[in-house]
Design a protein around this motif. Structure first.
Motif, mmCIF file in Angstrom:
data_model
loop_
_atom_site.group_PDB
_atom_site.id
_atom_site.type_symbol
_atom_site.label_atom_id
_atom_site.label_comp_id
_atom_site.label_asym_id
_atom_site.label_seq_id
_atom_site.Cartn_x
_atom_site.Cartn_y
_atom_site.Cartn_z
ATOM 1 N N LYS A 29 46.488 71.344 -30.690
ATOM 2 C CA LYS A 29 45.459 72.284 -30.227
ATOM 3 C C LYS A 29 45.523 73.590 -31.015
ATOM 4 O O LYS A 29 44.506 74.137 -31.427
ATOM 5 C CB LYS A 29 45.649 72.572 -28.730
ATOM 6 C CG LYS A 29 45.251 71.424 -27.814
ATOM 7 C CD LYS A 29 43.741 71.292 -27.715
ATOM 8 C CE LYS A 29 43.314 70.170 -26.798
ATOM 9 N NZ LYS A 29 43.179 70.567 -25.401
ATOM 10 N N MET A 80 34.093 74.230 -28.212
ATOM 11 C CA MET A 80 34.200 74.840 -26.883
ATOM 12 C C MET A 80 32.838 74.912 -26.213
ATOM 13 O O MET A 80 32.714 74.708 -25.008
ATOM 14 C CB MET A 80 34.823 76.236 -26.979
ATOM 15 C CG MET A 80 36.306 76.231 -27.247
ATOM 16 S SD MET A 80 37.202 75.066 -26.173
ATOM 17 C CE MET A 80 37.276 73.615 -27.230
ATOM 18 N N ASP A 83 45.055 74.493 -22.894
ATOM 19 C CA ASP A 83 43.663 74.734 -22.490
ATOM 20 C C ASP A 83 43.026 75.725 -23.477
ATOM 21 O O ASP A 83 43.556 76.816 -23.684
ATOM 22 C CB ASP A 83 43.631 75.292 -21.068
ATOM 23 C CG ASP A 83 42.218 75.283 -20.506
ATOM 24 O OD1 ASP A 83 41.289 75.789 -21.180
ATOM 25 O OD2 ASP A 83 42.030 74.778 -19.390
ATOM 26 N N PRO A 84 41.889 75.330 -24.075
ATOM 27 C CA PRO A 84 41.248 76.203 -25.068
ATOM 28 C C PRO A 84 40.940 77.608 -24.547
ATOM 29 O O PRO A 84 40.798 78.537 -25.335
ATOM 30 C CB PRO A 84 39.947 75.461 -25.393
ATOM 31 C CG PRO A 84 40.229 74.040 -25.076
ATOM 32 C CD PRO A 84 41.178 74.050 -23.920
#
Lengths: 195, 195
Positions: free
Chosen positions: B95, B110, B165-166
Protein backbone atom coordinates in the motif's frame (compact mmCIF):
# COMPACT_ATOMS: atom_id res chain seq x y z
CA UNK A 1 -26.06 43.90 18.96
CA UNK A 2 -22.92 43.45 21.04
CA UNK A 3 -21.00 46.52 22.14
CA UNK A 4 -17.35 46.45 21.08
CA UNK A 5 -16.02 46.91 24.60
CA UNK A 6 -17.90 43.94 26.00
CA UNK A 7 -16.89 41.62 23.14
CA UNK A 8 -15.12 38.49 24.40
CA UNK A 9 -13.09 35.91 22.45
CA UNK A 10 -15.68 33.29 23.49
CA UNK A 11 -18.50 35.31 21.87
CA UNK A 12 -16.49 35.62 18.67
CA UNK A 13 -15.76 31.89 18.62
CA UNK A 14 -19.45 31.06 19.13
CA UNK A 15 -20.46 33.42 16.31
CA UNK A 16 -17.69 32.03 14.08
CA UNK A 17 -18.93 28.50 14.63
CA UNK A 18 -22.47 29.58 13.79
CA UNK A 19 -21.33 31.36 10.60
CA UNK A 20 -19.24 28.36 9.56
CA UNK A 21 -22.28 26.15 10.07
CA UNK A 22 -24.46 28.40 7.91
CA UNK A 23 -22.04 29.37 5.10
CA UNK A 24 -19.50 26.52 5.10
CA UNK A 25 -15.74 26.89 5.50
CA UNK A 26 -15.14 28.04 1.91
CA UNK A 27 -17.53 31.03 2.10
CA UNK A 28 -17.49 32.17 5.75
CA UNK A 29 -15.66 35.50 6.20
CA UNK A 30 -14.65 37.67 9.14
CA UNK A 31 -17.13 40.29 7.89
CA UNK A 32 -19.94 37.70 8.20
CA UNK A 33 -18.88 36.97 11.76
CA UNK A 34 -18.68 40.66 12.67
CA UNK A 35 -22.14 41.23 11.14
CA UNK A 36 -23.59 38.34 13.18
CA UNK A 37 -22.22 40.02 16.31
CA UNK A 38 -23.27 43.53 15.25
CA UNK A 39 -19.69 44.85 15.47
CA UNK A 40 -17.11 46.05 12.97
CA UNK A 41 -14.66 43.50 11.56
CA UNK A 42 -11.91 45.56 13.24
CA UNK A 43 -13.37 44.53 16.60
CA UNK A 44 -12.97 40.88 15.66
CA UNK A 45 -9.37 41.49 14.49
CA UNK A 46 -8.55 43.04 17.90
CA UNK A 47 -8.97 39.56 19.40
CA UNK A 48 -7.82 37.42 16.44
CA UNK A 49 -5.11 38.99 14.24
CA UNK A 50 -6.14 37.11 11.06
CA UNK A 51 -8.85 34.95 9.58
CA UNK A 52 -6.40 32.01 9.80
CA UNK A 53 -5.88 32.63 13.53
CA UNK A 54 -9.63 32.71 14.07
CA UNK A 55 -10.17 29.46 12.14
CA UNK A 56 -7.43 27.81 14.14
CA UNK A 57 -8.97 28.97 17.44
CA UNK A 58 -12.40 27.65 16.40
CA UNK A 59 -10.87 24.29 15.49
CA UNK A 60 -8.80 24.10 18.66
CA UNK A 61 -11.93 24.78 20.73
CA UNK A 62 -13.81 22.04 18.90
CA UNK A 63 -11.00 19.52 19.36
CA UNK A 64 -10.60 20.42 23.04
CA UNK A 65 -14.29 20.19 23.86
CA UNK A 66 -14.23 16.49 24.74
CA UNK A 67 -10.82 16.73 26.45
CA UNK A 68 -12.06 17.60 29.91
CA UNK A 69 -13.95 14.35 30.35
CA UNK A 70 -11.06 12.29 28.95
CA UNK A 71 -8.49 14.10 31.11
CA UNK A 72 -10.57 13.34 34.21
CA UNK A 73 -10.59 9.62 33.34
CA UNK A 74 -6.82 9.67 32.72
CA UNK A 75 -6.29 11.20 36.18
CA UNK A 76 -8.85 9.43 38.36
CA UNK A 77 -6.51 6.80 39.84
CA UNK A 78 -8.82 3.74 39.58
CA UNK A 79 -7.89 0.35 38.08
CA UNK A 80 -6.03 1.09 34.83
CA UNK A 81 -7.68 -1.60 32.69
CA UNK A 82 -11.19 -0.35 33.46
CA UNK A 83 -10.07 3.27 33.00
CA UNK A 84 -8.44 2.66 29.62
CA UNK A 85 -11.59 0.93 28.38
CA UNK A 86 -13.70 3.83 29.65
CA UNK A 87 -11.32 6.40 28.12
CA UNK A 88 -11.45 4.73 24.67
CA UNK A 89 -15.22 4.17 24.83
CA UNK A 90 -15.79 7.82 25.83
CA UNK A 91 -13.63 9.06 22.95
CA UNK A 92 -15.45 6.81 20.46
CA UNK A 93 -18.89 7.84 21.78
CA UNK A 94 -18.02 11.56 21.61
CA UNK A 95 -16.66 11.34 18.06
CA UNK A 96 -19.52 9.19 16.86
CA UNK A 97 -22.10 11.53 18.37
CA UNK A 98 -20.50 14.55 16.68
CA UNK A 99 -20.33 12.77 13.32
CA UNK A 100 -23.84 11.31 13.31
CA UNK A 101 -25.79 14.11 15.05
CA UNK A 102 -24.44 16.99 12.98
CA UNK A 103 -22.76 15.60 9.84
CA UNK A 104 -22.55 19.01 8.11
CA UNK A 105 -20.70 20.61 11.01
CA UNK A 106 -18.50 17.53 11.27
CA UNK A 107 -17.61 17.89 7.56
CA UNK A 108 -16.87 21.58 8.13
CA UNK A 109 -14.46 20.74 10.92
CA UNK A 110 -12.84 18.03 8.83
CA UNK A 111 -12.02 20.73 6.26
CA UNK A 112 -10.54 23.00 8.94
CA UNK A 113 -8.60 20.15 10.55
CA UNK A 114 -7.13 19.22 7.16
CA UNK A 115 -5.60 22.71 6.96
CA UNK A 116 -4.14 22.67 10.48
CA UNK A 117 -1.75 19.77 10.87
CA UNK A 118 0.15 21.42 13.75
CA UNK A 119 -3.05 21.89 15.75
CA UNK A 120 -4.01 18.28 15.11
CA UNK A 121 -0.53 16.97 16.03
CA UNK A 122 -0.74 18.80 19.37
CA UNK A 123 -4.23 17.40 19.95
CA UNK A 124 -3.03 13.83 19.23
CA UNK A 125 0.01 14.31 21.50
CA UNK A 126 -2.32 15.33 24.35
CA UNK A 127 -4.51 12.27 23.84
CA UNK A 128 -1.54 9.86 23.59
CA UNK A 129 -0.15 11.47 26.78
CA UNK A 130 -3.41 10.65 28.58
CA UNK A 131 -3.26 7.01 27.44
CA UNK A 132 0.37 6.87 28.56
CA UNK A 133 -0.63 8.10 32.01
CA UNK A 134 -3.17 5.26 32.30
CA UNK A 135 -0.68 2.65 30.98
CA UNK A 136 1.95 3.81 33.50
CA UNK A 137 -0.62 3.53 36.30
CA UNK A 138 -1.45 0.03 35.03
CA UNK A 139 2.20 -1.02 35.15
CA UNK A 140 2.48 0.39 38.70
CA UNK A 141 -0.71 -1.48 39.67
CA UNK A 142 0.65 -4.73 38.17
CA UNK A 143 -2.29 -4.86 35.74
CA UNK A 144 -0.23 -4.17 32.61
CA UNK A 145 3.22 -5.38 31.61
CA UNK A 146 4.95 -3.36 28.93
CA UNK A 147 8.60 -2.32 28.60
CA UNK A 148 7.79 1.14 27.16
CA UNK A 149 4.58 2.90 28.19
CA UNK A 150 5.08 5.70 25.65
CA UNK A 151 5.41 3.30 22.74
CA UNK A 152 2.47 1.21 23.99
CA UNK A 153 0.30 4.33 24.36
CA UNK A 154 1.03 5.38 20.78
CA UNK A 155 0.26 1.83 19.58
CA UNK A 156 -3.08 1.83 21.45
CA UNK A 157 -4.01 5.18 19.90
CA UNK A 158 -3.13 4.01 16.37
CA UNK A 159 -4.76 0.60 16.89
CA UNK A 160 -8.06 2.32 17.75
CA UNK A 161 -7.96 4.82 14.85
CA UNK A 162 -10.93 2.94 13.35
CA UNK A 163 -12.99 4.23 16.31
CA UNK A 164 -11.81 7.83 16.64
CA UNK A 165 -10.15 9.04 13.44
CA UNK A 166 -12.69 11.08 11.43
CA UNK A 167 -11.43 9.33 8.27
CA UNK A 168 -13.41 6.32 9.54
CA UNK A 169 -16.59 8.26 10.44
CA UNK A 170 -18.57 6.57 7.62
CA UNK A 171 -18.02 3.23 9.42
CA UNK A 172 -19.31 4.37 12.83
CA UNK A 173 -22.99 3.79 12.09
CA UNK A 174 -22.30 0.17 11.12
CA UNK A 175 -24.46 -2.23 13.14
CA UNK A 176 -21.33 -4.17 14.17
CA UNK A 177 -19.40 -1.08 15.36
CA UNK A 178 -20.07 -1.70 19.06
CA UNK A 179 -19.15 -5.40 18.90
CA UNK A 180 -16.07 -4.58 16.80
CA UNK A 181 -14.95 -2.06 19.39
CA UNK A 182 -15.21 -4.63 22.20
CA UNK A 183 -13.37 -7.31 20.15
CA UNK A 184 -10.53 -4.89 19.48
CA UNK A 185 -10.49 -3.87 23.14
CA UNK A 186 -10.14 -7.53 24.25
CA UNK A 187 -7.18 -7.98 21.92
CA UNK A 188 -5.47 -4.80 23.17
CA UNK A 189 -6.18 -5.61 26.82
CA UNK A 190 -4.54 -9.04 26.40
CA UNK A 191 -1.65 -7.33 24.64
CA UNK A 192 -1.12 -4.85 27.49
CA UNK A 193 -1.33 -7.58 30.13
CA UNK A 194 1.62 -9.25 28.42
CA UNK A 195 2.53 -12.89 28.81
CA UNK B 1 -4.57 -0.46 -33.59
CA UNK B 2 -6.30 -3.47 -32.10
CA UNK B 3 -8.71 -5.46 -34.21
CA UNK B 4 -12.13 -5.82 -32.64
CA UNK B 5 -12.13 -9.60 -32.76
CA UNK B 6 -8.83 -9.94 -30.91
CA UNK B 7 -9.82 -7.44 -28.18
CA UNK B 8 -9.57 -8.98 -24.70
CA UNK B 9 -10.97 -7.70 -21.39
CA UNK B 10 -7.39 -7.46 -20.11
CA UNK B 11 -6.42 -5.11 -22.98
CA UNK B 12 -9.44 -2.93 -22.22
CA UNK B 13 -8.59 -2.81 -18.51
CA UNK B 14 -4.97 -1.84 -19.26
CA UNK B 15 -6.12 0.92 -21.61
CA UNK B 16 -8.74 2.09 -19.10
CA UNK B 17 -6.08 2.36 -16.39
CA UNK B 18 -3.87 4.36 -18.73
CA UNK B 19 -6.73 6.71 -19.69
CA UNK B 20 -7.70 7.17 -16.03
CA UNK B 21 -4.09 8.03 -15.25
CA UNK B 22 -3.95 10.64 -18.02
CA UNK B 23 -7.40 12.23 -17.77
CA UNK B 24 -8.45 11.55 -14.15
CA UNK B 25 -11.61 9.74 -13.03
CA UNK B 26 -13.91 12.73 -13.59
CA UNK B 27 -13.02 13.17 -17.28
CA UNK B 28 -12.11 9.68 -18.56
CA UNK B 29 -14.79 8.28 -20.91
CA UNK B 30 -15.39 4.98 -22.66
CA UNK B 31 -14.81 6.82 -25.98
CA UNK B 32 -11.31 7.83 -24.77
CA UNK B 33 -10.58 4.20 -23.91
CA UNK B 34 -11.86 2.95 -27.27
CA UNK B 35 -9.77 5.60 -29.08
CA UNK B 36 -6.64 4.52 -27.17
CA UNK B 37 -7.27 0.96 -28.36
CA UNK B 38 -8.18 2.01 -31.90
CA UNK B 39 -11.61 0.37 -31.70
CA UNK B 40 -15.20 1.61 -31.59
CA UNK B 41 -16.78 2.23 -28.18
CA UNK B 42 -19.25 -0.52 -29.10
CA UNK B 43 -16.36 -3.00 -28.99
CA UNK B 44 -15.61 -1.95 -25.41
CA UNK B 45 -19.30 -2.27 -24.45
CA UNK B 46 -19.32 -5.86 -25.78
CA UNK B 47 -17.03 -6.75 -22.87
CA UNK B 48 -18.26 -4.27 -20.25
CA UNK B 49 -21.97 -3.40 -20.46
CA UNK B 50 -21.58 0.08 -18.94
CA UNK B 51 -19.00 2.67 -17.94
CA UNK B 52 -19.81 1.81 -14.30
CA UNK B 53 -19.07 -1.89 -14.91
CA UNK B 54 -15.76 -0.99 -16.53
CA UNK B 55 -14.76 1.31 -13.63
CA UNK B 56 -15.65 -1.43 -11.19
CA UNK B 57 -13.54 -4.00 -13.08
CA UNK B 58 -10.54 -1.62 -13.16
CA UNK B 59 -10.86 -1.04 -9.42
CA UNK B 60 -11.31 -4.74 -8.66
CA UNK B 61 -8.17 -5.53 -10.66
CA UNK B 62 -6.20 -2.88 -8.77
CA UNK B 63 -7.41 -4.12 -5.38
CA UNK B 64 -6.68 -7.75 -6.30
CA UNK B 65 -3.18 -7.10 -7.60
CA UNK B 66 -1.47 -7.56 -4.23
CA UNK B 67 -3.75 -10.44 -3.23
CA UNK B 68 -1.71 -13.25 -4.74
CA UNK B 69 1.31 -12.64 -2.53
CA UNK B 70 -0.87 -12.23 0.57
CA UNK B 71 -2.89 -15.37 -0.24
CA UNK B 72 0.35 -17.36 -0.55
CA UNK B 73 1.45 -16.20 2.92
CA UNK B 74 -1.96 -17.06 4.37
CA UNK B 75 -1.66 -20.59 2.95
CA UNK B 76 2.01 -21.47 3.44
CA UNK B 77 1.61 -23.45 6.67
CA UNK B 78 4.62 -22.07 8.60
CA UNK B 79 4.55 -20.70 12.18
CA UNK B 80 1.46 -18.49 12.42
CA UNK B 81 3.05 -15.64 14.40
CA UNK B 82 5.82 -15.13 11.83
CA UNK B 83 3.32 -15.48 8.98
CA UNK B 84 0.88 -12.94 10.40
CA UNK B 85 3.71 -10.44 10.85
CA UNK B 86 4.85 -11.06 7.27
CA UNK B 87 1.30 -10.81 5.94
CA UNK B 88 0.70 -7.44 7.66
CA UNK B 89 4.15 -6.09 6.70
CA UNK B 90 3.61 -7.14 3.06
CA UNK B 91 0.21 -5.42 2.95
CA UNK B 92 1.64 -2.23 4.48
CA UNK B 93 4.65 -2.22 2.10
CA UNK B 94 2.43 -2.76 -0.97
CA UNK B 95 0.00 0.00 0.00
CA UNK B 96 2.77 2.41 0.93
CA UNK B 97 4.60 1.79 -2.31
CA UNK B 98 1.45 2.43 -4.36
CA UNK B 99 0.68 5.62 -2.44
CA UNK B 100 4.19 7.11 -2.47
CA UNK B 101 5.43 5.99 -5.91
CA UNK B 102 2.40 7.07 -7.90
CA UNK B 103 0.31 9.46 -5.76
CA UNK B 104 -1.84 10.65 -8.69
CA UNK B 105 -2.90 7.12 -9.62
CA UNK B 106 -3.46 6.36 -5.96
CA UNK B 107 -5.76 9.40 -5.68
CA UNK B 108 -7.59 8.24 -8.82
CA UNK B 109 -8.21 4.84 -7.30
CA UNK B 110 -9.33 6.42 -4.03
CA UNK B 111 -12.04 8.23 -6.01
CA UNK B 112 -13.13 5.00 -7.69
CA UNK B 113 -13.04 3.04 -4.44
CA UNK B 114 -15.21 5.70 -2.77
CA UNK B 115 -17.93 4.98 -5.37
CA UNK B 116 -17.80 1.19 -4.99
CA UNK B 117 -18.54 0.18 -1.43
CA UNK B 118 -19.67 -3.35 -2.41
CA UNK B 119 -16.39 -4.03 -4.24
CA UNK B 120 -14.42 -2.73 -1.24
CA UNK B 121 -16.49 -4.77 1.23
CA UNK B 122 -15.73 -7.95 -0.76
CA UNK B 123 -12.03 -7.03 -0.86
CA UNK B 124 -11.96 -6.48 2.93
CA UNK B 125 -13.81 -9.77 3.51
CA UNK B 126 -11.14 -11.61 1.47
CA UNK B 127 -8.32 -10.02 3.47
CA UNK B 128 -10.00 -10.70 6.84
CA UNK B 129 -10.55 -14.30 5.69
CA UNK B 130 -6.79 -14.65 5.08
CA UNK B 131 -5.98 -13.31 8.56
CA UNK B 132 -8.54 -15.71 10.01
CA UNK B 133 -6.84 -18.61 8.27
CA UNK B 134 -3.51 -17.64 9.88
CA UNK B 135 -5.11 -17.14 13.32
CA UNK B 136 -6.79 -20.56 13.10
CA UNK B 137 -3.44 -22.13 12.19
CA UNK B 138 -1.91 -20.31 15.18
CA UNK B 139 -4.53 -21.72 17.53
CA UNK B 140 -3.93 -25.23 16.12
CA UNK B 141 -0.17 -24.73 16.55
CA UNK B 142 -0.64 -23.56 20.16
CA UNK B 143 0.94 -20.18 19.29
CA UNK B 144 -2.28 -18.16 19.66
CA UNK B 145 -5.08 -18.43 22.17
CA UNK B 146 -8.35 -16.81 21.17
CA UNK B 147 -11.94 -18.00 21.66
CA UNK B 148 -13.13 -16.69 18.26
CA UNK B 149 -10.70 -16.60 15.30
CA UNK B 150 -13.17 -14.70 13.09
CA UNK B 151 -13.66 -11.92 15.62
CA UNK B 152 -9.91 -11.76 16.34
CA UNK B 153 -9.13 -11.57 12.59
CA UNK B 154 -11.53 -8.66 12.14
CA UNK B 155 -10.00 -6.93 15.18
CA UNK B 156 -6.46 -7.38 13.77
CA UNK B 157 -7.56 -5.92 10.44
CA UNK B 158 -9.22 -2.90 12.09
CA UNK B 159 -6.34 -2.43 14.56
CA UNK B 160 -3.90 -2.13 11.65
CA UNK B 161 -6.04 0.28 9.58
CA UNK B 162 -3.43 2.96 10.26
CA UNK B 163 -1.05 0.90 8.08
CA UNK B 164 -3.27 -0.19 5.21
CA UNK B 165 -6.37 2.00 4.95
CA UNK B 166 -5.79 4.62 2.22
CA UNK B 167 -7.41 7.21 4.51
CA UNK B 168 -4.11 7.09 6.44
CA UNK B 169 -1.83 7.30 3.36
CA UNK B 170 -0.62 10.79 4.35
CA UNK B 171 0.89 9.25 7.51
CA UNK B 172 2.87 6.49 5.73
CA UNK B 173 5.89 8.62 4.90
CA UNK B 174 6.32 9.59 8.56
CA UNK B 175 9.82 8.78 9.81
CA UNK B 176 8.33 6.84 12.73
CA UNK B 177 5.99 4.71 10.56
CA UNK B 178 8.23 1.62 10.62
CA UNK B 179 8.79 1.77 14.39
CA UNK B 180 5.09 2.45 14.97
CA UNK B 181 4.18 -0.60 12.91
CA UNK B 182 6.47 -2.85 14.98
CA UNK B 183 5.16 -1.42 18.29
CA UNK B 184 1.58 -2.10 17.21
CA UNK B 185 2.59 -5.59 16.05
CA UNK B 186 4.11 -6.40 19.48
CA UNK B 187 0.90 -5.34 21.18
CA UNK B 188 -1.26 -7.43 18.83
CA UNK B 189 1.05 -10.45 19.07
CA UNK B 190 0.82 -10.36 22.88
CA UNK B 191 -2.94 -9.99 22.53
CA UNK B 192 -3.23 -13.06 20.28
CA UNK B 193 -1.00 -15.15 22.55
CA UNK B 194 -3.52 -14.54 25.34
CA UNK B 195 -2.76 -14.85 29.01
Amino acid sequence: MTTDNALTPEQILCAAEDVLRRFGPAKATVVDIARALGVSHGSVYRHFPSKAALREAVTQRWLDRSHDELAAIAEDGGPADERLHRWLATLFAAKRQKALDDPEMFATYMTLVGELSTTVDAHVATLVGQIRRIVEDGVAQGVFRTPDAGSAARAVFQATAHFHDPAHAHEWSHERAGADFEALWSLLLNGLRGR
